[in-house]
Design a protein around this motif. Structure first.
Motif, PDB file in Angstrom:
ATOM      1  N   LEU A 143       0.860  -1.184   0.000  1.00  0.00           N
ATOM      2  CA  LEU A 143       0.000   0.000   0.000  1.00  0.00           C
ATOM      3  C   LEU A 143       0.897   1.235   0.000  1.00  0.00           C
ATOM      4  CD1 LEU A 143      -3.075   0.623   0.097  1.00  0.00           C
ATOM      5  CD2 LEU A 143      -2.812   0.992   2.559  1.00  0.00           C
ATOM      6  N   ASP A 144       0.692   2.123  -0.981  1.00  0.00           N
ATOM      7  CA  ASP A 144       1.538   3.296  -1.127  1.00  0.00           C
ATOM      8  C   ASP A 144       0.938   4.145  -2.245  1.00  0.00           C
ATOM      9  OD1 ASP A 144       4.311   4.506  -0.407  1.00  0.00           O
ATOM     10  OD2 ASP A 144       4.375   4.428  -2.600  1.00  0.00           O
ATOM     11  N   PRO A 145       1.059   5.489  -2.211  1.00  0.00           N
ATOM     12  CA  PRO A 145       1.699   6.336  -1.206  1.00  0.00           C
ATOM     13  C   PRO A 145       0.827   6.519   0.034  1.00  0.00           C
ATOM     14  CG  PRO A 145       0.727   7.690  -2.902  1.00  0.00           C
ATOM     15  CD  PRO A 145       0.533   6.263  -3.346  1.00  0.00           C
ATOM     16  N   ALA A 146       1.272   7.390   0.934  1.00  0.00           N
ATOM     17  CA  ALA A 146       0.582   7.566   2.212  1.00  0.00           C
ATOM     18  C   ALA A 146      -0.883   7.947   2.039  1.00  0.00           C
ATOM     19  CB  ALA A 146       1.305   8.620   3.053  1.00  0.00           C
ATOM     20  N   THR A 147      -1.153   8.774   1.043  1.00  0.00           N
ATOM     21  CA  THR A 147      -2.523   9.258   0.856  1.00  0.00           C
ATOM     22  C   THR A 147      -3.482   8.178   0.363  1.00  0.00           C
ATOM     23  OG1 THR A 147      -1.799  10.010  -1.336  1.00  0.00           O
ATOM     24  CG2 THR A 147      -1.863  11.650   0.423  1.00  0.00           C
ATOM     25  N   LYS A 148      -2.947   7.056  -0.100  1.00  0.00           N
ATOM     26  CA  LYS A 148      -3.809   5.997  -0.626  1.00  0.00           C
ATOM     27  C   LYS A 148      -4.706   5.414   0.457  1.00  0.00           C
ATOM     28  CE  LYS A 148      -3.603   2.209  -3.945  1.00  0.00           C
ATOM     29  NZ  LYS A 148      -2.708   1.404  -4.800  1.00  0.00           N
ATOM     30  N   GLY A 149      -4.245   5.495   1.701  1.00  0.00           N
ATOM     31  CA  GLY A 149      -5.069   4.969   2.794  1.00  0.00           C
ATOM     32  C   GLY A 149      -5.474   6.030   3.790  1.00  0.00           C
ATOM     33  N   ALA A 150      -5.432   7.307   3.369  1.00  0.00           N
ATOM     34  CA  ALA A 150      -5.677   8.415   4.295  1.00  0.00           C
ATOM     35  C   ALA A 150      -7.153   8.559   4.651  1.00  0.00           C
ATOM     36  CB  ALA A 150      -5.161   9.718   3.696  1.00  0.00           C
TER      37      ALA A 150
END
Length: 403
Positions: A143-150
């Protein structure tokens, strides 16, 4: 508070520390550690114990930015506990800050407090990130980048004058966040905020949902000159050499045993032509640790500039003792030995070029040395190699011809 293990694998350990207060729970992700282990204390563990705050601590065996297949099973175990709480807050710094954002949707976090997080360390997603690219280029991303799971309300604490500022902007461009900049706080900002007496109260306020951080910014401004990390960051980014030297000297006084501070001061003094003081700074760096050759090498350079050849010889011999196969060290040993008239000069120069035969400039200088010694055959051979290896950066009007 006693802890309970919720999940454990080769890569991860998830511990839960419960307090009587069921209103809020923090999910804390461990940050980068050069001696990383999943069996260490959790990030912020003592703080949460002091304030009787329930917390789940995510620790890992390696600095892999939590790119593990089992992270999803681990978060399932976390959610079985956090569902009993009214509010969930993710928390972390640097690698842990990245994870606190990345998994905020999965942990159903209401708020996220991320100190100096990365948008990504994948060179394809963040080519500007050089510090961690050696790790990022080898990872298999789940899972990446950080915003993908924000998800939730995200607050980013960072130094806008470092690469963290670019990461923060990238995150904010894809997912609106609350930006809290602390100039010259470095990476990660948490250490400087701790030194200035800001970190604890700021984190407690943010965890509790407070959004007014003006008093914390004022306190930082009042106390920042007492932090060597702030002074070091200020010195490293100074506009003029005099300004750099001024702040690095202050940092050196407050952190005399910090290797990076002494090296930065030594390099800046060397660039400014203050060779005696530069050698002193590099000498302090050598006193901090005798395991690294670099400070001795730079001290030798400062001594050479000041024409203290015997001191330069002693310093470079120490560097070679620690790192005998470093071409640059051997070359300086050869130059110092040559200037002292020592017979081993040629040996050092030749060994340097055996390890790195690509430098036209060094072959050219070796040809001059052979010519001075009267060995015209070797001088001509070195000159030919100089011409063969010449590059645009070597030329500068230099001719490798031996007349």
């Amino acid at each position: 508070m006693a802890s309970q293990i919720l999940f454990e694998s080769v890569n991860l350990k998830i511990r839960y520390k419960e307090s009587p207060n069921k209103e809020l729970i923090v999910v804390s992700f461990a940050s980068y550690d050069k001696n990383q282990t999943k069996d260490k204390s959790g990030f912020g563990e003592r703080l949460f114990e002091k304030y009787n705050t329930s917390a789940i601590f995510v620790t890992c065996s390696n600095n892999d930015w939590y790119q593990y297949e089992e992270i999803f099973d681990a978060i399932t175990a976390i959610n079985k506990v956090t569902c009993a709480y009214h509010e969930i807050v993710n928390y972390g710094s640097s690698m842990g800050g990245y994870a606190s954002i990345l998994f905020s949707k999965l942990t159903k976090a209401d708020r996220v407090i991320a100190i100096s997080p990365q948008f990504s360390i994948n060179p394809e997603s963040a080519p500007y990130e050089k510090q961690w690219s050696h790790i990022g280029s080898k990872l298999h991303y789940v899972l990446d980048p950080a915003t993908k799971g924000a998800s939730g309300s995200i607050t980013i604490i960072f130094d806008p004058r470092t690469i963290d500022g670019i990461h923060a902007e990238r995150i904010n461009n894809e997912y609106a966040v609350h930006m809290v900049p602390f100039a010259y706080s470095g990476h990660p900002s948490s250490f400087t905020l701790l030194e200035t007496g800001v970190l604890r109260d700021l984190i407690v306020d943010l965890i509790g949902g407070e959004t007014d951080i003006i008093r914390h910014l004022k306190r930082y401004k009042q106390n920042r000159l007492g932090s060597w990390r702030y002074l070091y960051a200020l010195g490293k980014s100074g506009v003029t050499l005099d300004r750099k030297i001024y702040f690095l000297r202050l940092a050196s006084v407050r952190a005399p045993d910090n290797l990076n501070v002494q090296l930065a001061l030594g390099e800046t003094l060397l660039k400014a032509g203050h060779y005696v003081q530069s050698a002193e700074a590099f000498g302090k760096a050598c006193n901090v640790t005798s395991e690294f050759a670099w400070p001795y090498y730079r001290k030798a350079i400062a001594f050479m500039k000041d024409r203290r050849l015997l001191d330069a010889h002693r310093a470079i011999m120490k560097a070679i003792e620690i790192s005998p196969q470093q071409s640059s060290y051997l070359w300086i040993a050869g130059e110092v030995s040559r200037d002292l008239g020592l017979p081993e000069a040629a040996s050092y120069l030749e060994r340097s070029l055996e390890l790195d035969p690509s430098s036209s400039f060094r072959w050219y200088n070796l040809s001059l040395y052979y010519k001075k010694c009267g060995d015209l055959d070797k001088a001509e051979q070195a000159a030919r190699k100089s011409r063969k290896n010449v590059t645009n950066t070597d030329r500068n009007g230099i001719s490798a011809r031996v007349d």
